[in-house]
Design a protein around this motif. Sequence first.
Motif, PDB file in Angstrom:
ATOM      1  N   GLY A  54       0.427  -1.218  -0.381  1.00  0.00           N
ATOM      2  CA  GLY A  54       0.034   0.182   0.177  1.00  0.00           C
ATOM      3  C   GLY A  54       1.190   1.279   0.429  1.00  0.00           C
ATOM      4  N   GLY A  55      -0.140   2.072  -0.506  1.00  0.00           N
ATOM      5  CA  GLY A  55       1.030   3.197  -0.264  1.00  0.00           C
ATOM      6  C   GLY A  55       1.323   4.617   0.451  1.00  0.00           C
ATOM      7  N   SER A  60      10.579   5.185  -1.095  1.00  0.00           N
ATOM      8  CA  SER A  60       9.493   4.220  -2.112  1.00  0.00           C
ATOM      9  C   SER A  60       8.660   3.534  -2.916  1.00  0.00           C
ATOM     10  CB  SER A  60      10.650   2.115  -2.184  1.00  0.00           C
ATOM     11  OG  SER A  60       9.389   2.214  -0.848  1.00  0.00           O
ATOM     12  N   ARG A  61       7.106   3.736  -1.503  1.00  0.00           N
ATOM     13  CA  ARG A  61       5.848   3.770  -2.290  1.00  0.00           C
ATOM     14  C   ARG A  61       5.702   5.160  -2.373  1.00  0.00           C
ATOM     15  NH1 ARG A  61       3.571  -0.222   1.447  1.00  0.00           N
ATOM     16  NH2 ARG A  61       5.734  -1.789   2.672  1.00  0.00           N
ATOM     17  N   PRO A  62       4.197   4.980  -3.268  1.00  0.00           N
ATOM     18  CA  PRO A  62       3.972   6.722  -3.658  1.00  0.00           C
ATOM     19  C   PRO A  62       3.478   7.536  -1.978  1.00  0.00           C
ATOM     20  CG  PRO A  62       1.776   4.948  -4.089  1.00  0.00           C
ATOM     21  CD  PRO A  62       3.729   4.166  -3.465  1.00  0.00           C
ATOM     22  N   CYS A  63       3.594   8.106  -1.789  1.00  0.00           N
ATOM     23  CA  CYS A  63       3.420   8.713  -0.960  1.00  0.00           C
ATOM     24  C   CYS A  63       2.265  10.210  -1.146  1.00  0.00           C
ATOM     25  CB  CYS A  63       4.007   9.337  -0.144  1.00  0.00           C
ATOM     26  SG  CYS A  63       3.975  10.824   1.704  1.00  0.00           S
ATOM     27  N   ILE A 107     -10.584  12.652   3.623  1.00  0.00           N
ATOM     28  CA  ILE A 107      -9.827  11.595   3.711  1.00  0.00           C
ATOM     29  C   ILE A 107     -10.208  10.113   4.107  1.00  0.00           C
ATOM     30  CG2 ILE A 107      -8.669  11.402   6.353  1.00  0.00           C
ATOM     31  CD1 ILE A 107      -8.761  14.116   6.840  1.00  0.00           C
ATOM     32  N   ALA A 108     -11.828   9.766   4.332  1.00  0.00           N
ATOM     33  CA  ALA A 108     -12.381   8.710   4.737  1.00  0.00           C
ATOM     34  C   ALA A 108     -12.338   8.126   3.618  1.00  0.00           C
ATOM     35  CB  ALA A 108     -13.263   8.523   5.437  1.00  0.00           C
ATOM     36  N   ALA A 109     -12.644   8.755   2.171  1.00  0.00           N
ATOM     37  CA  ALA A 109     -12.864   8.623   0.497  1.00  0.00           C
ATOM     38  C   ALA A 109     -11.438   8.492   0.355  1.00  0.00           C
ATOM     39  CB  ALA A 109     -13.338   9.726  -0.405  1.00  0.00           C
ATOM     40  N   TRP A 110     -10.840   8.813   0.474  1.00  0.00           N
ATOM     41  CA  TRP A 110      -8.913   8.555   0.037  1.00  0.00           C
ATOM     42  C   TRP A 110      -8.767   7.223   0.429  1.00  0.00           C
ATOM     43  CZ3 TRP A 110      -5.140   8.111   3.286  1.00  0.00           C
ATOM     44  CH2 TRP A 110      -3.401   7.872   3.015  1.00  0.00           C
ATOM     45  N   ALA A 111      -8.925   6.790   2.024  1.00  0.00           N
ATOM     46  CA  ALA A 111      -9.051   6.165   2.544  1.00  0.00           C
ATOM     47  C   ALA A 111      -9.381   4.532   2.214  1.00  0.00           C
ATOM     48  CB  ALA A 111      -8.738   5.777   4.391  1.00  0.00           C
ATOM     49  N   PRO A 123      -3.953   2.964   2.072  1.00  0.00           N
ATOM     50  CA  PRO A 123      -3.113   2.716   2.341  1.00  0.00           C
ATOM     51  C   PRO A 123      -2.336   2.741   3.280  1.00  0.00           C
ATOM     52  CG  PRO A 123      -4.387   4.685   3.342  1.00  0.00           C
ATOM     53  CD  PRO A 123      -5.533   3.583   2.649  1.00  0.00           C
ATOM     54  N   ALA A 124      -1.151   1.912   3.439  1.00  0.00           N
ATOM     55  CA  ALA A 124      -0.081   1.165   4.688  1.00  0.00           C
ATOM     56  C   ALA A 124      -0.217   1.623   5.831  1.00  0.00           C
ATOM     57  CB  ALA A 124       1.056   0.769   3.717  1.00  0.00           C
ATOM     58  N   LEU A 125      -0.431   3.245   5.531  1.00  0.00           N
ATOM     59  CA  LEU A 125       0.023   4.320   7.129  1.00  0.00           C
ATOM     60  C   LEU A 125      -0.748   5.259   6.610  1.00  0.00           C
ATOM     61  CD1 LEU A 125       2.735   5.562   7.440  1.00  0.00           C
ATOM     62  CD2 LEU A 125       3.541   3.659   8.640  1.00  0.00           C
TER      63      LEU A 125
END
Length: 357
Positions: free
Chosen positions: A3-4, A28-31, A95-99, A104-106
């Motif tokens: 996950g990103g 290395s992960r997308p942020c 934020i909830a919709a993005w998650a 995401p990983a964190l």
Amino acid sequence: MRGGIGWYVHHQGAGHLDRARRVAASLSRPCTLIGTFHGRDPGHPADLVLDLPDDRPIGHGDPGFGGVDGEAERPLALHYAPLNHPGLRARTARIAAWAARTNPALLVVDVSVEVALFARLLSLPTLVVRLAGRRDDPPHLEAFRAASGLIAPFPEALEDPATPDWVRAKTVYAGLLAARAAPSAAPEDGRIVVLLGSGGAPRPLADLAAAARAVPERAWHVLGTVEGEGPVPDNLHLHGFVADVLVRLAPASLVVGACGDGTLAAVAGAAKRFLCLPEPRAFGEQALKAEALARLGAAVVHEGRHDGWPAPDAWPDLVSRALALDPTPLARLADPDAIPRTAAAIEAAAARLEARG
């Protein structure tokens, strides 16, 4: 599938966004940078930016944000929770919709107790950025407790002695997360450079003029926003906002500034003598960092008047004492590997959380 990572950026001051961009570039992960950017370009790929509606108090006219809503019935675990604020509803919904969309990983939270606790309700692991200061109030402690880990954007040497052991145990001491000055062959020429950060109010010209007149044998160079008009002494040079702060520090024999993260990182990275004027901040953030610097012999610290700025007759002694400093103790606080080391810690936390399932 890996996950990103999300990175929530508070909009008070420039330091939060600056360190988010620098660490994100080493991941290395997308942020995804998440925050209210007020039309500014966050300097990050557009598809990895989640711009949020404003959550500042409505109808106050003041563009600043104190983080306090004045609501007597606010839950004890929160710092800011106004009722009937459409911007606040919209930002949490985004934020909830993005998650939900990206899984995401964190989420790194720099900084907001409310976002940290909301992420926990979304079942989203967090690494909470823990600023300096005495943050032992219920909201901070609950955010720290809910986090999977904590990131301190300062060296452990600047830790508040009163910080609970369990908070220290969860903390990665990232160090000063800012750009470092490139080695310079330019010799120091005796000048004093005054750094005015973006997190506080502009410095009145009268204050700077009085300081320059009090130490007339030195050239004073001011980087940052100055307000007001009036006569300017010949030894006072006002440069305004500049992008090449680190280059302009090279010839300085002394740097004068507050104790914000960006200023401290710049001065330590350039290995300069430092006259520290901590500004009033919530939870004693700058005052406690300044106390630690004084204990280490890394700065001369002055806390005067209501805003930390010295009276005119205090300047000669302060400058003399600061020029006698050994810059080595402060320079030791600047870790050249702070940014990649922090990125590696975030990557490791993400991998560990994903393996845990």
